[in-house]
Design a protein around this motif. Sequence first.
Motif, PDB file in Angstrom:
ATOM      1  N   SER A 147       0.775  -1.129   0.128  1.00 57.02           N
ATOM      2  CA  SER A 147       0.024  -0.055   0.080  1.00 57.02           C
ATOM      3  C   SER A 147       0.777   1.263   0.149  1.00 57.02           C
ATOM      4  O   SER A 147       0.552   2.306  -0.780  1.00 57.02           O
TER       5      SER A 147
ATOM      6  N   GLN B 104      -7.312   0.792   0.064  1.00 63.00           N
ATOM      7  CA  GLN B 104      -7.756  -0.643   0.696  1.00 63.00           C
ATOM      8  C   GLN B 104      -8.993  -0.374   1.617  1.00 63.00           C
ATOM      9  O   GLN B 104      -9.666  -1.068   2.073  1.00 63.00           O
TER      10      GLN B 104
ATOM     11  N   ASP C 226      -5.878  -1.232  -4.720  1.00 66.51           N
ATOM     12  CA  ASP C 226      -5.268  -1.680  -3.448  1.00 66.51           C
ATOM     13  C   ASP C 226      -6.284  -2.995  -2.899  1.00 66.51           C
ATOM     14  O   ASP C 226      -7.205  -2.693  -2.236  1.00 66.51           O
TER      15      ASP C 226
HETATM   16 MG   LIG Z   1      -2.208  -2.356   2.208  1.00 67.05          MG
END
Ligand SMILES: [Mg+2]
Lengths: 526, 377, 360, 360, 284
Positions: free
Chosen positions: D47, D86, D162
């Motif tokens: 990330s 995410q 993500d």
């Molecule tokens: Mg991540």
Amino acid sequence: MRAGDLRRALRDALLVGALLWIAVTAAFVRDRNKDATQRALRHAQAAAELVAIGDTPPTPTAAAAIVGAPVASKEHGFLRRRVAHTPTGERALGGPTAPAVDKLLYDAAGRYDKDGPFVAMLTDGSERAVAAVATARGPAIAITAGPEPRAPVPWLAVLGHLGLMLVLVGVGAVLGGRARGVGVALGLATWAFPAYFAGGPGLALAMLAVAAAAGWAHATGATDRAIASVRAHKVALSFLAPAGVAMIVLVVVPFAVGLALGFYDHHHGRWTFVGLANFKRILTGDGHALSDPLNFWFILGVTLAWTFVNVMLHVLFGTLFALILRQPWLKARGLWRVLLIVPWAVPNYITALIWKGMFAGEYGAVNSILSGLGLDRVSWFSSWATAFSANVATNTWLGFPFMMVVALGALESIPKELEEAAEVDGASSWQRFKEITLPHLKPALGPAIVLGSIWTFNMFNVIALVSGGKPGGSTDILVTDAYRWAFERGEQYGMAAALGTIIFLLLLGWTLIGRGLTKGDEEARP
Amino acid sequence: GRSDAAVTVWHAYDKDERVAIEALAADWNAANPERKVELVAMPYDGFGDKLGSAIPNGNGPDLFLYSQDRLGDWTAAGVLEPIEFWIDDATAARYTPEALASLAYHDALWGLPVAVKSLALYVRTDLVPTPPRTTDELLAMAPALTARGVFALAYPVDDLYAHAPWLHGFGGRAMDGDTPTIATAEAVAAAGFARELVQRKVVPAEADAALTATLFAEGKAAMAISGPWFIADIPAGVPYTITTLPTVSATGLAAAPYLGTEGILMSARARDKDAAIAVALAFTSDAAAALRAERAGQVVPNPAAYRGALADAPRLAAFRRQLAHTVPMPVSPAMRAVWTPYKNALGQVVSGAASPAAALEKAATDIANYARTEGAR
Amino acid sequence: MCEVRLTGISKRYEGAKGGRATIERLDLTFPSGELVVMIGPSGCGKSTTLRIVAGLEEPTTGSVWIDGKDVTALPPAQRDLAMVFQSYALYPHMTVFENLAFALRIRRAPEAEITERVTTVAEALGLSALLERRPKALSGGQRQRVAIGRAVVRKPKVFLFDEPLSNLDAKLRGEMRREIARIHKDAGTTSLYVTHDQIEAMTLADRIVVLRDGDVQQIGSPLEIYQRPANRFVAGFFGTPTMNFLSAAVEGAGGGRKARGLGFAVPVPAPAELGGEVVLGIRPEDVSLEPGGDRVALPGAVTLREVLGAEVVLHVTSPAGDVTVRAPAQTPARAGDAVTVYLDPSALHWFDAQSQVRAA
Amino acid sequence: MCEVRLTGISKRYEGAKGGRATIERLDLTFPSGELVVMIGPSGCGKSTTLRIVAGLEEPTTGSVWIDGKDVTALPPAQRDLAMVFQSYALYPHMTVFENLAFALRIRRAPEAEITERVTTVAEALGLSALLERRPKALSGGQRQRVAIGRAVVRKPKVFLFDEPLSNLDAKLRGEMRREIARIHKDAGTTSLYVTHDQIEAMTLADRIVVLRDGDVQQIGSPLEIYQRPANRFVAGFFGTPTMNFLSAAVEGAGGGRKARGLGFAVPVPAPAELGGEVVLGIRPEDVSLEPGGDRVALPGAVTLREVLGAEVVLHVTSPAGDVTVRAPAQTPARAGDAVTVYLDPSALHWFDAQSQVRAA
Amino acid sequence: MSVRRPKLPIVVGVHALLAIATMAVLYPVMLVVKKAFEPGRQFALSPSPIPKRVTLEHFRALLSARGSHGELAFLQHTISSLAVAIATTVVGIALSCTAAYALSRFRFPGRKAALTSFLVVQMFPASLLMIPLYVLLHELGLLNSLSGLVLVYSTTAIPFCVWTLKGYFDSLPRELFEAARVDGAGPIRIFWTIVLPLARPGIAVTALFSFMTAWNEFILASTFLTDEGKYTLPVMLKSSVGQFSADWGQFAAGALLTSLPVMALFYVVQKYLVGGLTAGAVKG
Ligand SMILES: [Mg+2]
Ligand SMILES: Nc1ncnc2c1ncn2[C@@H]1O[C@H](COP(=O)(O)OP(=O)(O)OP(=O)(O)O)[C@@H](O)[C@H]1O
Ligand SMILES: Nc1ncnc2c1ncn2[C@@H]1O[C@H](COP(=O)(O)OP(=O)(O)OP(=O)(O)O)[C@@H](O)[C@H]1O
Ligand SMILES: [Mg+2]
């Protein structure tokens, strides 16, 4: 490369040059005014001297005469007549229809009687000068007719300096290296000449110093860095600017003045610089014993207790009500909320008096309730503890709605999910409050508490209206004491301002401590 | 908006007094369309301070109505214009000499008197058919009233202004020129008397001005010491009369309240002083005074105004009689430092927390202490 | 030691205007000590069900029973359960350690025990190095592990796991899965477990509940669900790649009946009482490119070849519809190749075309 | 049409006292138009890398290049990329429609076009019925789909995904995966895609980057990564169930060298320059319970049998260590049974025990 | 917060307690109400909050009072007051929202100092700042003008507003800002479309505060205004309090009328004190 150097050098020079230009202009205007004043005064003085030897004063002179001694009226000692002797004859000054200019002569004679010969500007803003010189028959007085003409602005010289400055800066930049800083410094140094003529050697030296500093800053790139930093943060700064400018203009200036006054003594309209004397006087208790309610330290103690107790109660009640008022199952939530802010909504001048009435000894509601409960009536304002409690009760009542509203708002910014998680984790309502709600209230309540304590510390109204300092000034807090210095102890504004400064320093210290305590908060945010 | 040609007059009058002065202004404006008067009403609260900051900055009025008690500060600060230049004996003769004199300070005259205010005795005739002539009579009639749950008298005991009649009646003074005289024997006696009044339940201990009015209105106090403004506070239907304050039996002197004079004062920055003095003179002329006395019940210091119906208007008469037994309110700036310490002292005395002598000694020390300014070292 | 039962549960969210309720009259029993996996399409009401069990949502109708007691009116704190929230719901103002310790602190566990248990759990979840961090300084997977840790650190009556492993890498997920299985076993707790991962469902579950739009489609052991899906929905939902469906019509009668679709025909198994239109389901692993046995041939062409490492998935179009084939990695067929796929008739799932219900 | 390049990127989070940086001198090129999948254990910096590309984190050192331009100092808005977070990061005060339309509105797209594109995307993501809802009234999977929709509604230079599908059920995930592939192809955009799902990685990726603690372990096509993992870490990380590792020591010399472990011995392949200690890796699908060919036998006992539907995974202990076996569903072995497992020597991955690097 | 409603006895009990507490809180105000409706200038002795006789005289007198130019004074002063209070609210909120946004979302040199200095300026007793402030407004030519008052009031309100709003802005999930930045929104748009809608409770609280700062203020208004036509309500109200005596009936009536708009405002504003504005935004 060269073009960039030149641009930056000119930018730096103009940046500082603009400031210098303001300083020089201000000095010039002052000098010009001073010059005009000097001429007016000389004019008045000359005229008065002419009148004294019996000559006609030169035109333009508004009035000129030798004014005789006052003759008091028989009934009223303060009604006094004077006679004006002029070459054309003599006349009595005064009476219901006397011309205004005669009053100037009359007043000048009065001043002469008190101060002796003098020459001064009139204080009525007309830019006229008045002079009184002694003669055997009384003062010879002359008053000029109007403002003296002023010198024109020397535009050519200003432009010339500007040009010279730019040339010097340019040459420095073109030469490069060390010369760039030197060029800026030299260019700015040219302002020392007008500064010298307008403001004297002191100002000229100051200009030279600024020029040197600017050159140095340019050479070391300090200005570049500062400008780059401003550029890098221009978005943030431009968001901050409106509020910042408003604060600086409206608060900083009066604030600085307020701080400065603490170093002066005010007595019957006159200000005298006394250094730290006021502070010394306050901090040493001004000759009062420590247990005397007029001793600074006693008052400070009361103020601290006052602030602490109040803020605590505000937060307590405010949060309590807020917690209840946000329950979704509460019927008519909006109505309760509105009813509970009523103490804030009604002007406190009247409600504070109502509270004072409620604490009245014989007839107050509080005592009625007490006696209804079979308790003794209390004479609320004759002992410190009860008078203090009465103040606190009133101020708590007045102040909790504000905290309640703040807490209501703050409670709503807590993610519901967290409380759910805590519930599943088995936390009781109290534990949820303590572990989840409270930490999330802190960031919003923190500033409110800090500000609330500042306000309470300076809460003048309630003390003044409810106990009025009773008994014997023992429930006074620092601001009410400052107020008394300013208005009840012979307009000692200097003492009041010094006390204000002390209050400020105390609060500043407290805020820094308070901020230290809540420092972790910013990191705890999502 | 305010036209530059107008003479601006600030006042803190409300109700009848306001109506009366507006009538005067209207008269003036009708007669002098080229030099109008513009009245601006201010709340009393903060009025004095506002004048103090507005005038030196050139934002103030040309004339304003205020009592004489801040003359000392304002003359020193150059806020006021002396006006004796315009006043001759003929004009001065309009006013009672005491009233005019109370606006004089440091050999100059600072205003023309508009109204005088002093305390007097209000008596509920249903409770006290014959007002007491002496303090002994007052004390004597108290037990009967107390038995009925009624205070004989109500006034703000700890307030020097209300206490002053006793102080003067005992032969004391709070000021001698520019010097406070606090802990004198007479003052101690007067404070002791106040304490006696409270301890014998003749007077309630905690009454302020508002409570005094309420007690009197509701028949919980048979008498009250207050000024002309009190009339408005008495509800319709309450039978009362106004009379002079009783003589202090211990000294045989009349209880003498302070005499306050409300003057029309000129700003040092007045734009057209000739016009301003003309307005001031017009507002204090006999005719104007009569109008104010009639419409607003003001006790005016113009003897010639009391003619016709006014001559024996009972309320005005009572206060005019009281005027004979008054002490001019001190003008000295030093007086402003006296009120609060004196109040604290009286509070201590009546609550029994300190003896009169000790309390006044302390007040005297405090006052002297305040007067010690750094500039004077 | 504690059965969870839902009786007549409906849930209609406030403000969800019109439309049907999210859950409509749901009856479900989660037997004591079992780990029940709930699966279903996104938005079918799995989280809602867990939240109702937890007491975070009030059911519109119906009751929740835990351990034979009606807890519908009890607040979550009194139900003694632990939950891993789909959105984690970590306490942002606490460190990882404090997050994990919270539930224990609440119960006034001795400090030594707290430290010990938190350390153990953190160790198992690979969080030991992060104990002093605040949640906002963690990666997504680390947050999720904290969320798991917060639940498993104590021993409640019921565990509720809402997609607890979705943000973890395969390896960690395997470890965590085994860890959860161990904890569940050790504690003997009843667990409700929502997942979208077939491996998790198959390996963890004592029992699987398949939900669709708030309705139970099938309850059964993992193998039952896999091998005998109760209807076409379950068959198509569970299993990766998804089952192939071919339409056919039953012809003939008696023992010789055949289901004929476009380009193929298969005999109808004996006991099936089928008629008219049917849908035949066959899992990709039961389709092969090799003839053999009594397999039924279906001609087609490869449209897509997906290499998954150990095997390939071939997408084949045939006259009867698209067919997915799971084949060994070495299979040479490429996209565009014409192939014949062979269906294993014994592996066929028969559904009624009308009711979509399993017929055989 | 737009290459993304990271040169010398390091990232050390403020307040992360001591310890090593999250990313240390990372050089990576994402070729124009490719979809590159990044995989790696939880917390390895995936990330963070995406956020650095997006401009949301300032790298401590190094530069980001997009389309040949150094964009390190540019704010995200000027980099023209779209990202699926995410954690979704939906605008909570906007409806699904407004969330999807936001980026287009900012670009002052005509209202008609906005409506059209949002409707199309919502259709593809199965969100059509939810367009008027606020995020808080959505299920986890629905939120995730909105997050995807918000990115794919516009046509940026670079897509950053993500873990975009982590909370979707298998079926939907397959559909979404194909949808993303289509969008990526159509737009010809460069895409960076983080996932933990092996199927996604294998099927979507043009190229896979394996990260570990902020270091690149291997870059290659999916098959390369699967078939020739560069080191033991990659081998063990990628593939489910994970690869088995057996320790052995090389004995002998020349062509007849053998690697001998506890209970087995395998010939060393010809070109491998191995000596001393080695680690042999073998994927569970290359282990079988049937002898055959030149397979190497290893005696053991089944400890756990995991039924996954189409197949079973057997966990076998052997003297050489634990071995996982992927076997057909019909395999009869149960937990506790003694079995002999057979390793296919040609499928062995050879790693140096010291450096853990692939040797053959 | 538990989503479920507690048991009935608790609900009833809480309501009852709340009612009692509210009554106690309202008692002093009831005395004001009583005075407003009772004839006479002075407060009655009886502690009962119910007037013996009711009259609308005070209201009539107040509402029909005329200024020096014959205008309806109460109406005119209400208009000035509203103008000042609304302008203060708008200016105060505008200035403090922007400043709070900068202080919450950006990191720049001097940020901490700016935050502290917003507090610092509240620390000097206001009564002592008055004379310098007077001179300053005089120099700016803003004496006796409502805009001058607005300026002073809004700067007085700014510190609290900035701090409070900053707290709210801080509590918004960082990811939202990031998402918006990636979506191509600039700082101004983020401020406008993300920050402001989500900080509604904070804005509601600070709006009420700013309004109150201006609405009930007396000292500055009475010092700075020298034109009766521009007086604000508190200045007019205070006119019924003279040097020696006061018309409390009229004052009470005025105080009640003055507080009505505040309550109305709060009733509107409290609708924005709602939670869960960021629910569903982020996971984690
Ligand atoms: Mg991540
Ligand atoms: N704000 C922060 N402060 C300190 N450390 C951080 C911060 N954000 C992330 N980290 C750490 O940096 C490392 C990389 O985080 P990142 O979010 O990039 O991981 P990831 O590869 O995306 O993991 P996952 O698969 O779990 O999402 C992690 O170990 C994490 O703990
Ligand atoms: N607060 C709400 N208001 C209205 N509808 C809601 C609310 N919360 C959830 N829903 C709807 O209820 C349905 C079920 O939601 P739930 O969260 O239980 O789904 P789920 O099965 O957990 O899905 P996922 O696998 O995507 O997490 C969804 O369609 C969702 O949109
Ligand atoms: Mg869910």
